[in-house]
Design an enzyme around this catalytic site. Structure first.
Site, short mmCIF file in Angstrom:
data_model
loop_
_atom_site.label_atom_id
_atom_site.label_comp_id
_atom_site.label_asym_id
_atom_site.label_seq_id
_atom_site.Cartn_x
_atom_site.Cartn_y
_atom_site.Cartn_z
N HIS A 165 1.07 -1.26 0.00
CA HIS A 165 0.06 -0.06 0.00
C HIS A 165 0.91 1.22 -0.05
O HIS A 165 0.37 2.35 0.20
CB HIS A 165 -0.94 0.01 1.27
N HIS A 188 -6.73 9.82 5.84
CA HIS A 188 -7.77 9.96 7.07
C HIS A 188 -9.03 10.87 6.76
O HIS A 188 -10.16 10.31 7.16
CB HIS A 188 -7.08 10.48 8.05
N GLY A 189 -8.87 11.88 5.91
CA GLY A 189 -9.98 12.74 5.88
C GLY A 189 -11.03 11.90 4.95
O GLY A 189 -12.19 12.02 5.18
N ILE A 190 -10.52 11.13 3.81
CA ILE A 190 -11.60 10.73 3.05
C ILE A 190 -12.05 9.43 3.80
O ILE A 190 -13.41 9.10 3.54
CB ILE A 190 -10.54 10.04 1.75
N THR A 244 -8.10 1.56 10.02
CA THR A 244 -8.21 1.46 11.56
C THR A 244 -9.15 2.79 11.97
O THR A 244 -10.07 2.33 12.92
CB THR A 244 -6.73 1.88 11.97
N GLY A 284 -7.69 -1.25 19.66
CA GLY A 284 -6.70 -0.51 18.89
C GLY A 284 -5.35 -0.74 19.53
O GLY A 284 -4.21 -0.27 19.08
N GLY A 319 -6.28 11.65 13.99
CA GLY A 319 -7.55 10.97 14.65
C GLY A 319 -7.85 11.93 16.03
O GLY A 319 -9.04 11.92 15.99
#
Length: 579
Positions: free
Chosen positions: A217, A399-401, A442, A484, A556
């Protein structure tokens, strides 16, 4: 680049539909992924694998006789949700328990772990086995942190062959763990991949350079160097892998190994054969006997240019299981007696769309919970780019997406549930499932955990009061820490959630109304989120580039602070719970 698609958002679901249409004699679609379309023995251990879409033939192409019983399929490069894993596992279960195996990525660990707990709670024995074959991703003393790449196949194949041979649950799990311990891989990348609809690659490698150890990735490698010749690359990979022998192997000489030379998407088979020619020579020179190697595409990454080499160090039992026949859409070995096709009625697929009865007070509160989720959606949509920029400093920038996908799905589901007269608890727990399903990864898992815990605490019987909400936040924090594995100071959303929880609990216990208590807690979360800029990440995808993130707050933690502040405004304008 990826050229053939309709709407990018539909790509993952449409590829599953087409895959099942092409191989309906071997696989059948179920909610969350695919399962075998042939009958397995009653009492046989079921091996369920999975991960993000975009890595074919992993994971759906490995479902069939002699290999996996089912595959949970997430969105592109995003882990399947716990709900998807659970659904596939229930459909694949033969009464002998379920072993969940997947590459060792944080989102997969969370979602598969949550599915495991749910299955165990329903009396279905289940264990997880993350594959950790990528030697570049962590040192040997931290092997549990290593990624899973093409070595997934050796573990999946061993576990499934053992199950098909009649091994019981403990024996199947033990031999699969041994296969994982005896599998080592190392990969290289020459260029990144482009997802459907994207104008730029998801990640890049410098022109005329090779990234040694880059993940599938785009996770950081260990070295950038000039692109070598095919022989030089083979020599580098073989020499590095032979430096780390599994426990119990004193010397390569006299050992028997299975070799996987895996293309990641756009390295052609002819190139792979040129590289394998030298790999075979080098292993022969080292006194290693190669048993039934595989050269081709096993775990890909769309059009990523790169390859990986895997050595699977055999013993007598592992070799017998590797030899065992298999027949899947993408992997065949030996001759196999075809099993009878399943009847549709033989698959146990749970109904996950039931709306339980709720009190009138709880149904009214459900509308207020929907308003809170809509406020969360507005603030996330207004900050998508900001959250992405923060995440790109040391992470992968998604993260935003991911937050956008998750909160939008949660609001859609909440609106549907309100129209069906669901109670506040059911609305919130089902919105949590939708968030985790759509967002993946996550953060999707953790927000699913948080909202699910809050919904469970609120329930469908009473109008939620301040104490019940505070209790739900406490359960959310406990769930996030449990799944987590983050601790205070690790630079995660936990660093904002802990002060939020502590402040809310203290204010509520002191007699404050929820609106006042929530406002003070949101202020504490905002301060903690900003202060996270001084921390160094210790877990997650930002860990390998930890120093880069110093001076930038954790995305986050920031997104949590934004959401609780927005929800606080809704509570202040018209408290959605009793005082």
């Amino acid at each position: 680049m990826t050229r053939l698609f309709n709407r990018p958002s539909d790509f993952a679901s449409e590829l599953i539909e087409g895959f099942v249409a092409a191989y309906s004699d071997k696989v059948r679609q179920v909610p969350g992924g695919v399962v075998r379309n042939t009958r397995s023995k009653q009492g046989e251990v079921a091996v369920v694998i999975g991960g993000g879409s975009g890595h074919y033939p992993a994971f759906s192409g490995l479902v069939g006789q002699g290999l996996a019983h089912g595959a949970a399929m997430g969105n592109l490069f995003a882990s399947p949700s716990a709900r998807q894993v659970y659904s596939v596992s229930r459909a694949a279960d033969n009464g002998g328990g379920v072993i969940l195996s997947f590459g060792n990525y944080a989102g997969d660990v969370l979602h598969f772990g949550m599915a495991k707990e749910r299955l165990n709670s329903e009396g279905i024995r289940c264990e997880v086995l993350p594959v950790t074959d990528d030697i570049s991703s962590a040192p040997i003393e931290e092997r549990h942190k290593r990624r899973g790449i093409a070595g997934d196949l050796t573990v999946f194949k061993t576990a499934a062959a053992a199950a098909e041979a009649g091994y019981d649950f403990d024996a199947t799990l033990a031999v699969a763990r041994r296969a994982n311990e005896r599998t080592r891989s190392l990969g290289v990348a020459f260029s990144g991949c482009t997802l459907p609809g994207a104008s730029q690659p998801l990640f890049e490698v410098a022109a005329n350079k090779m990234a040694l150890g880059m993940g599938i990735h785009g996770e950081p490698g260990i070295e950038d160097c000039d692109i070598p010749t095919a022989d030089e690359l083979a020599e580098r990979l073989v020499a590095t892998l032979l430096e780390e022998l599994p426990e119990g192997v004193e010397s390569p000489r006299g050992q028997r190994v299975t070799v996987l030379l895996n293309g990641l998407g756009s390295v052609k088979y002819e190139e792979l054969f040129v590289v394998y020619r030298r790999v075979a020579q080098l292993l022969g020179d080292a006194g290693v006997e190669v048993i039934e190697p595989e050269v081709g595409e096993l775990v890909t990454s769309f059009d990523m240019a790169g390859l990986s080499l895997t050595l699977f160090w055999l013993d007598e039992e592992l070799e017998r299981l590797w030899h065992a026949p298999a027949a899947t859409p993408a992997f065949r070995k030996g001759e196999i007696t075809l099993a009878e096709p399943l009847e549709a009625t033989e698959l146990e697929i749970p109904d996950l769309d039931v709306v339980t009865p709720a009190s009138s007070e709880s149904r009214r509160a459900a509308g207020c919970v929907l308003s809170a989720l809509e406020a969360a959606e507005r603030v996330v949509l207004a900050n998508v780019e900001k959250l992405g920029r923060i995440d790109a400093i040391a992470g992968d920038g998604d993260h935003g997406i991911g937050m956008e996908r998750g909160v939008t799905a949660a609001v859609e589901k909440a609106r549907e549930l309100e129209a069906r007269d669901a109670g506040a608890g059911t609305l919130l727990t089902r919105a949590a499932d939708a968030w985790a399903d759509r967002a993946g990864g996550t953060s999707g898992a953790l927000w699913g955990v948080a909202l699910g815990a809050l919904g469970t605490a609120i329930g469908d019987e009473h109008a939620p009061d301040a104490k019940r909400v505070s209790e739900g936040v406490r359960r959310a924090l406990e769930g996030i820490i449990h799944f987590g594995k983050a601790s205070p100071g690790d630079k995660t959303m936990v660093d904002a959630l802990i002060p939020f929880h502590e402040t809310l609990e203290r204010e509520v216990e002191g007699g404050a109304e929820l609106a006042q208590a929530w406002r003070k807690a949101a202020e504490a979360a905002h301060r903690a989120a900003e202060e996270s800029a001084h921390l160094v990440p210790k877990i997650g995808r930002a860990r390998p580039l930890a120093e880069k993130s110093v001076g930038t707050p954790d995305p986050g933690a920031i997104s949590l602070a934004l959401i609780v502040a927005a929800v606080g405004e809704v509570i202040s304008k018209g408290t959605p719970v009793t005082a």
